[in-house]
Write an enzyme that holds these catalytic residues in place. Structure first.
Site, PDB file in Angstrom:
ATOM      1  N   SER A 114      -3.452  -6.855 -11.341  1.00 29.86           N
ATOM      2  CA  SER A 114      -3.259  -7.990 -10.452  1.00 29.86           C
ATOM      3  C   SER A 114      -2.779  -9.221 -11.233  1.00 29.86           C
ATOM      4  CB  SER A 114      -4.574  -8.262  -9.705  1.00 29.86           C
ATOM      5  OG  SER A 114      -4.444  -9.270  -8.749  1.00 29.86           O
ATOM      6  N   HIS A 139       0.147  -5.794  -7.344  1.00 24.70           N
ATOM      7  CA  HIS A 139       0.080  -5.758  -5.887  1.00 24.70           C
ATOM      8  C   HIS A 139       0.286  -7.166  -5.346  1.00 24.70           C
ATOM      9  CE1 HIS A 139      -4.611  -6.170  -6.267  1.00 24.70           C
ATOM     10  NE2 HIS A 139      -3.998  -7.279  -6.576  1.00 24.70           N
TER      11      HIS A 139
END
Length: 218
Positions: A114, A139
């Protein structure tokens, strides 16, 4: 717990964490007590091994600025093993990495997920690395707000779209992957091995040993 002066470990008590040992080192100025993080800092290494939130971001930014003031011409290394975290905390660290004068070497150990994946990629080109079994996960950003009146939810929705666009631009800037491909990939969790991250352009090399020419890190 027994004393470090007797050659035994001291450190904080924690049920879910290995106790960090402290050790004593004799110098010309006398005796100094260290923990591993302080010793790494002396070697211009910042270890990011926690979730990225406001507190950890402030710690990393303070270390970056301090190391720059100590020697603006020597590289700073950031070792990463983080599950990611807050987008705003990410951007604070990211901007500081770009702001300081020294080159910033990044190394993924374990995982850079992330927000941490962006920091890994944001290192100085040619100095972004990963260990062989590391993984990188990218993501779309999650909403950091989600309650309130309808008008507040609309504001939050617009903000998350802005953050997503900003994330796509960051990843495209620091990789060899087109923004259109990134936009498609981050619809869901995209897990990359070290080899995949190299092909994606998020890192520059996979390393298996620390034995390297230190002059390249200056």
């Amino acid at each position: 717990m027994r004393a470090a002066s007797q050659g035994r470990y001291t450190g904080p008590q924690a049920e879910s964490r290995y106790v960090i040992p402290r050790f004593v080192e004799r110098t010309s100025q006398g005796v100094r007590e260290y923990d591993p993080y302080a010793k790494l800092f002396e070697e211009r290494v910042i270890f990011l091994g926690v979730q990225i939130d406001d507190a950890s971001a402030n710690d990393v930014m303070a270390q970056l600025l301090c190391l720059e003031s100590m020697d603006p011409d020597r590289d700073i290394s950031v070792y990463i093993n983080s599950p990611g975290g807050s987008f705003t905390a990410l951007t604070a660290i990211y901007d500081t990495m770009q702001y300081v004068k020294p080159d910033v070497q990044t190394v993924c150990m374990g995982q850079a997920a992330s927000a941490a994946a962006v920091l890994l990629a944001a290192g100085t080109p040619g100095k972004r690395m990963a260990l062989p079994n590391a993984r990188v996960l990218i993501h779309q950003p999650y909403s950091e707000t989600g309650r309130g009146q309808v008008s507040d939810l609309e504001i939050a929705a617009n903000e998350i779209l802005r953050m997503r666009s900003q994330l796509e631009e960051m990843l495209a800037k620091h990789s060899t992957t087109p923004v259109e491909k990134i936009r498609e990939d981050i619809e869901r969790d995209k897990i990359l091995t070290a080899e995949d991250a190299l092909s994606y352009g998020l890192i520059d090399q996979i390393i298996t040993t620390r034995k390297m020419d230190n002059s390249s890190l200056r």
